[in-house]
Enzyme design. Sequence first.
Site, PDB file in Angstrom:
ATOM      1  N   GLU A 275       1.101  -1.574   0.416  1.00 25.24           N
ATOM      2  CA  GLU A 275       0.113   0.051   0.207  1.00 25.24           C
ATOM      3  C   GLU A 275       0.663   1.509  -0.215  1.00 25.24           C
ATOM      4  O   GLU A 275       0.517   2.150  -0.529  1.00 25.24           O
ATOM      5  CB  GLU A 275      -1.053  -0.322   0.921  1.00 25.24           C
ATOM      6  N   HIS A 296       9.529 -26.698   1.180  1.00 27.50           N
ATOM      7  CA  HIS A 296       8.349 -27.366   0.681  1.00 27.50           C
ATOM      8  C   HIS A 296       7.874 -27.006   0.288  1.00 27.50           C
ATOM      9  O   HIS A 296       6.699 -27.695   0.009  1.00 27.50           O
ATOM     10  CB  HIS A 296       8.232 -28.030   2.166  1.00 27.50           C
ATOM     11  N   LYS A 410     -14.004   1.289  -3.341  1.00 27.91           N
ATOM     12  CA  LYS A 410     -15.086   1.406  -2.291  1.00 27.91           C
ATOM     13  C   LYS A 410     -16.136   2.624  -2.634  1.00 27.91           C
ATOM     14  O   LYS A 410     -16.834   2.177  -2.130  1.00 27.91           O
ATOM     15  CB  LYS A 410     -13.915   3.141  -1.014  1.00 27.91           C
TER      16      LYS A 410
END
Length: 437
Positions: A275, A296, A410
């Site tokens: 951000e 792994h 938003k």
Amino acid sequence: MVRLDYLNLTYKEIGEVGLDIKDIEIFAKKAYEMMLKKPYKELDFLNLHNQDLLKIKQLSSKAKDYDYFIILGIGGSALGPKVILEALSPFHNLRRKPKVFVYDNVDPVTFKNIIEIVDLKRTLINVISKSGTTVETLASFLILWKMIRDKKLNVRQHFVFTTDPEKGSLRVLANEYGIPTLEIPKNIVGRYSVLSPVGVFLAEIIGTESESLLEGAKDISEKALNDDLSENSMAIFASCTYLMDTMKGRRILVFLPYSDRLKSLSEWFCQLWAESLGKEGKGPTPYPSLGTTDQHSQLQLWMEGPEDKVILFVCIENHNSQEEIPQEFHNIEGLKYLGGHTLSELINIEQLATEMALTMSKKPNFKLVIPRLNAYYLGQLFQFLQISTAMTGFLYNVNPFNQPGVELGKRLTYGAMGRRGFEEEAEKIKKYLRRKI
Ligand code: PA5
């Protein structure tokens, strides 16, 4: 002190894919000089060690009387507290009270599960939102607010708001209903707020001396303003990550702590980095990881996949455990060699082996090392990474404290949810949903 070892990013160790020490120094100096000018008021996070802890301590001592503590928040208002909980009180809910839940998503099933577990009569809810306007946080707040009121419980006894000193809906409600509040200082931005009441309140509730956390941060802040670059590892960190991207095309930064207790730190760092830096077409992609587990899972890709990554190890020298592997099965070499070593030894040896394997294959990697994981060194790590991120932003010439790219999503959400003033966005959504191939 937290120590930065960047030898494996240099030409000396990894040849052509590495950086020239002189370039590292030039850009570190630049990062330091930009920091010195303190170009943004949001750099106030450097001074959080000076905050007054009295109210936090008073409220946290009351909070300890509850059986359950729920945090409602998201992004910078949730990830920092999660790190504090996992790093300083692992398996907290199986051992201690109040049991802590960080509800940082609007996943309805998670919400339902939490509600089924807690007894609201014995629950304190900490709503954390700097802006006091965040849809996810406010939605879950509204549900809990109603639940508390439906049970005829006193909202003043069940809510604490951590929010802006003046602005936002939470502040308005706090004033109207007399809800206890903690203030996130005006200039502190979400992802740089862990050392404000956002994280410090929880630290106190789980029994951590927040003074140690802040002391660690203070010691690091002082280093950031040190013109002796051998002492200012944050400027070196910024320079290295910037140059690895812009000069060497290494656009992915893998964050790889070797400790379960730092798994959330990977998430926290990735939010901070993404951000803060991802703007104007710039910014290396952060990639959360965990050692030894990802040896792994991901290591194959790092070793033989595209040449686009830098690996950042985070290592703890002393894990504070002497759990020994017993000497059993003497006649089976595949088991025998483990006997007599400790798990602490093994995790650190595996980190070293991975680091060496990467270096021998000319894969850029560097590491941050702390002596132990406690509140003091966690405070150092937080501040080190926050300052390094801000300095990296200065080198990219972006503002590391804003996030303009999240606004459109938003607004569309507001439109779809019928918020007044967002009718145009609502129309766009309808049109979008009508699309066909
Ligand atoms: O770093 C940031 O600013 C964001 O991630 C915010 O923390 C997040 O959007 C939540 O915002 P708020 O604390 O205002 O609810």
